[in-house]
Design an enzyme around this catalytic site. Sequence first.
Site, PDB file in Angstrom:
ATOM      1  N   ARG A 150      -3.736  -7.334  14.285  1.00  0.00           N
ATOM      2  CA  ARG A 150      -2.553  -7.699  15.059  1.00  0.00           C
ATOM      3  C   ARG A 150      -2.562  -9.199  15.344  1.00  0.00           C
ATOM      4  O   ARG A 150      -3.537  -9.701  15.920  1.00  0.00           O
ATOM      5  CB  ARG A 150      -2.522  -6.950  16.401  1.00  0.00           C
ATOM      6  CG  ARG A 150      -2.193  -5.461  16.287  1.00  0.00           C
ATOM      7  CD  ARG A 150      -0.755  -5.235  15.860  1.00  0.00           C
ATOM      8  NE  ARG A 150      -0.413  -3.827  15.720  1.00  0.00           N
ATOM      9  CZ  ARG A 150      -0.530  -3.123  14.590  1.00  0.00           C
ATOM     10  NH1 ARG A 150      -1.017  -3.687  13.504  1.00  0.00           N
ATOM     11  NH2 ARG A 150      -0.163  -1.861  14.533  1.00  0.00           N
ATOM     12  N   ASP A 193     -13.072  14.889  -4.094  1.00  0.00           N
ATOM     13  CA  ASP A 193     -13.053  16.162  -4.812  1.00  0.00           C
ATOM     14  C   ASP A 193     -14.284  16.177  -5.714  1.00  0.00           C
ATOM     15  O   ASP A 193     -15.135  15.285  -5.611  1.00  0.00           O
ATOM     16  CB  ASP A 193     -11.748  16.268  -5.630  1.00  0.00           C
ATOM     17  CG  ASP A 193     -11.284  17.708  -5.805  1.00  0.00           C
ATOM     18  OD1 ASP A 193     -12.125  18.557  -6.172  1.00  0.00           O
ATOM     19  OD2 ASP A 193     -10.087  17.984  -5.605  1.00  0.00           O
ATOM     20  N   THR A 207     -11.603   5.768  10.974  1.00  0.00           N
ATOM     21  CA  THR A 207     -11.684   5.191  12.321  1.00  0.00           C
ATOM     22  C   THR A 207     -11.101   6.125  13.374  1.00  0.00           C
ATOM     23  O   THR A 207     -11.272   5.900  14.561  1.00  0.00           O
ATOM     24  CB  THR A 207     -10.969   3.824  12.379  1.00  0.00           C
ATOM     25  OG1 THR A 207      -9.688   3.967  11.787  1.00  0.00           O
ATOM     26  CG2 THR A 207     -11.755   2.754  11.662  1.00  0.00           C
ATOM     27  N   ASP A 247      -3.415   4.247  -1.907  1.00  0.00           N
ATOM     28  CA  ASP A 247      -4.324   4.686  -0.850  1.00  0.00           C
ATOM     29  C   ASP A 247      -4.257   6.209  -0.714  1.00  0.00           C
ATOM     30  O   ASP A 247      -3.671   6.730   0.233  1.00  0.00           O
ATOM     31  CB  ASP A 247      -3.903   3.983   0.458  1.00  0.00           C
ATOM     32  CG  ASP A 247      -4.734   4.400   1.657  1.00  0.00           C
ATOM     33  OD1 ASP A 247      -5.870   4.864   1.476  1.00  0.00           O
ATOM     34  OD2 ASP A 247      -4.227   4.251   2.793  1.00  0.00           O
ATOM     35  N   LYS A 288      -7.150   8.108  -1.025  1.00  0.00           N
ATOM     36  CA  LYS A 288      -8.473   8.537  -0.515  1.00  0.00           C
ATOM     37  C   LYS A 288      -8.963   9.791  -1.230  1.00  0.00           C
ATOM     38  O   LYS A 288      -9.190  10.830  -0.614  1.00  0.00           O
ATOM     39  CB  LYS A 288      -8.420   8.774   0.995  1.00  0.00           C
ATOM     40  CG  LYS A 288      -8.021   7.549   1.810  1.00  0.00           C
ATOM     41  CD  LYS A 288      -8.092   7.828   3.310  1.00  0.00           C
ATOM     42  CE  LYS A 288      -7.712   6.628   4.148  1.00  0.00           C
ATOM     43  NZ  LYS A 288      -6.292   6.271   4.084  1.00  0.00           N
ATOM     44  N   ARG A 328       3.071  -2.586  11.000  1.00  0.00           N
ATOM     45  CA  ARG A 328       4.223  -2.739  11.896  1.00  0.00           C
ATOM     46  C   ARG A 328       4.558  -4.162  12.335  1.00  0.00           C
ATOM     47  O   ARG A 328       5.743  -4.462  12.488  1.00  0.00           O
ATOM     48  CB  ARG A 328       4.079  -1.764  13.070  1.00  0.00           C
ATOM     49  CG  ARG A 328       4.353  -0.335  12.609  1.00  0.00           C
ATOM     50  CD  ARG A 328       3.817   0.715  13.531  1.00  0.00           C
ATOM     51  NE  ARG A 328       2.354   0.788  13.443  1.00  0.00           N
ATOM     52  CZ  ARG A 328       1.624   1.674  14.091  1.00  0.00           C
ATOM     53  NH1 ARG A 328       2.215   2.555  14.891  1.00  0.00           N
ATOM     54  NH2 ARG A 328       0.309   1.686  13.962  1.00  0.00           N
ATOM     55  N   LYS A 378       0.848  -1.191   0.000  1.00  0.00           N
ATOM     56  CA  LYS A 378       0.000   0.000   0.000  1.00  0.00           C
ATOM     57  C   LYS A 378       0.884   1.242   0.000  1.00  0.00           C
ATOM     58  O   LYS A 378       1.791   1.353   0.827  1.00  0.00           O
ATOM     59  CB  LYS A 378      -0.902  -0.018   1.238  1.00  0.00           C
ATOM     60  CG  LYS A 378      -1.806   1.193   1.374  1.00  0.00           C
ATOM     61  CD  LYS A 378      -2.856   0.968   2.455  1.00  0.00           C
ATOM     62  CE  LYS A 378      -2.440   1.404   3.846  1.00  0.00           C
ATOM     63  NZ  LYS A 378      -2.319   2.863   4.021  1.00  0.00           N
TER      64      LYS A 378
HETATM   65  O1  C5P Z   1       1.205  -0.606  11.373  1.00  0.00           O
HETATM   66  P1  C5P Z   1      -0.275  -0.804  11.266  1.00  0.00           P
HETATM   67  O2  C5P Z   1      -0.670  -2.252  11.023  1.00  0.00           O
HETATM   68  O3  C5P Z   1      -1.026  -0.200  12.417  1.00  0.00           O
HETATM   69  O4  C5P Z   1      -0.674   0.004   9.947  1.00  0.00           O
HETATM   70  C1  C5P Z   1      -1.997   0.100   9.536  1.00  0.00           C
HETATM   71  C2  C5P Z   1      -2.084   0.835   8.241  1.00  0.00           C
HETATM   72  O5  C5P Z   1      -3.454   0.988   7.907  1.00  0.00           O
HETATM   73  C3  C5P Z   1      -1.495   2.246   8.244  1.00  0.00           C
HETATM   74  O6  C5P Z   1      -1.033   2.528   6.926  1.00  0.00           O
HETATM   75  C4  C5P Z   1      -2.693   3.111   8.583  1.00  0.00           C
HETATM   76  O7  C5P Z   1      -2.574   4.411   8.086  1.00  0.00           O
HETATM   77  C5  C5P Z   1      -3.794   2.352   7.845  1.00  0.00           C
HETATM   78  N1  C5P Z   1      -5.144   2.573   8.384  1.00  0.00           N
HETATM   79  C6  C5P Z   1      -5.497   2.302   9.687  1.00  0.00           C
HETATM   80  N2  C5P Z   1      -6.769   2.514  10.111  1.00  0.00           N
HETATM   81  C7  C5P Z   1      -7.681   2.979   9.265  1.00  0.00           C
HETATM   82  C8  C5P Z   1      -7.355   3.242   7.949  1.00  0.00           C
HETATM   83  C9  C5P Z   1      -6.058   3.025   7.537  1.00  0.00           C
HETATM   84  O8  C5P Z   1      -4.668   1.847  10.460  1.00  0.00           O
HETATM   85  N3  C5P Z   1      -8.909   3.142   9.670  1.00  0.00           N
END
Ligand code: C5P
Length: 244
Positions: free
Chosen positions: A187, A67, A126, A62, A64, A217, A35
């Site tokens: 996670r 416009d 979110t 991504d 988003k 992460r 992404k």
């Molecule tokens: O590291 P992690 O797994 O938290 O990354 C989640 C990814 O998803 C990041 O790029 C974050 O910007 C994106 N994201 C999110 N929650 C959302 C929309 C996008 O964590 N509601």
Amino acid sequence: MIAHTPRVIVPLDFPDMLSAFGLAARLDPRKCAVKVGKELFTAAEAGLVRELVRRGFLVFLDLKFHDIPNTVAQACAAATRMGVWMIDVHATGGPAMMRAARQAVTQASDEMGRTAPLLIAVTVLTSLAAEDLLAVGMTGSLDEQVLRLARLAQESGLDGVVCSAHEAAALRAACGAKFKLVTPGIRPAGAALNDQARVMTPEAAIAAGADYLVIGRPITGAADPLAALDAINASIGAETKVPA
Ligand code: C5P
């Protein structure tokens, strides 16, 4: 050639192109999509997305988009011509904007003789709590708003939405089997939450109806990102078949 579409999307959340390519080189395009979001896209040089596509990655652009319909349509057509696999727009841009995006993506991919990228919508960020919705004049509950915007996206011809895994079951029930659900906030059991508050494991998210999992992460911060990805793919039965 990708045997089948990976379920895991790894966000290249980096401030520069070198770091993004550094991680990409340690991943395998047969085992995950990647992404590219606003930070990297803005900081990187032109050609970043095309280079990732050239390296065989399915790329979720991504950005988003939100416009006027013509501008979003042109942006979506440009993204399609770059060869991306998935594009997103804000559902709050409205039905005319989403329909224009749909039409532009279909037309651009037809002209290239390629399968159209998946066009998905963001419903409610979110990061927004109930009081934030009120502050911008959105009355009604957060869940209602997510459902309303997901249905609107579907009626406007979009392929799916980005949503919390906690919303996946309700959206799957409301929008049917073919509507793509892309879920961040994932996670593996025991992994650090970082700044994610409401998380779900990869297994639970898939069971709840998610199609694609955005996992950052736990993979990007691992000593061996490919091993972390392999473990996640194995946990959801999504090992990609790597030709000998
Ligand atoms: O590291 P992690 O797994 O938290 O990354 C989640 C990814 O998803 C990041 O790029 C974050 O910007 C994106 N994201 C999110 N929650 C959302 C929309 C996008 O964590 N509601």
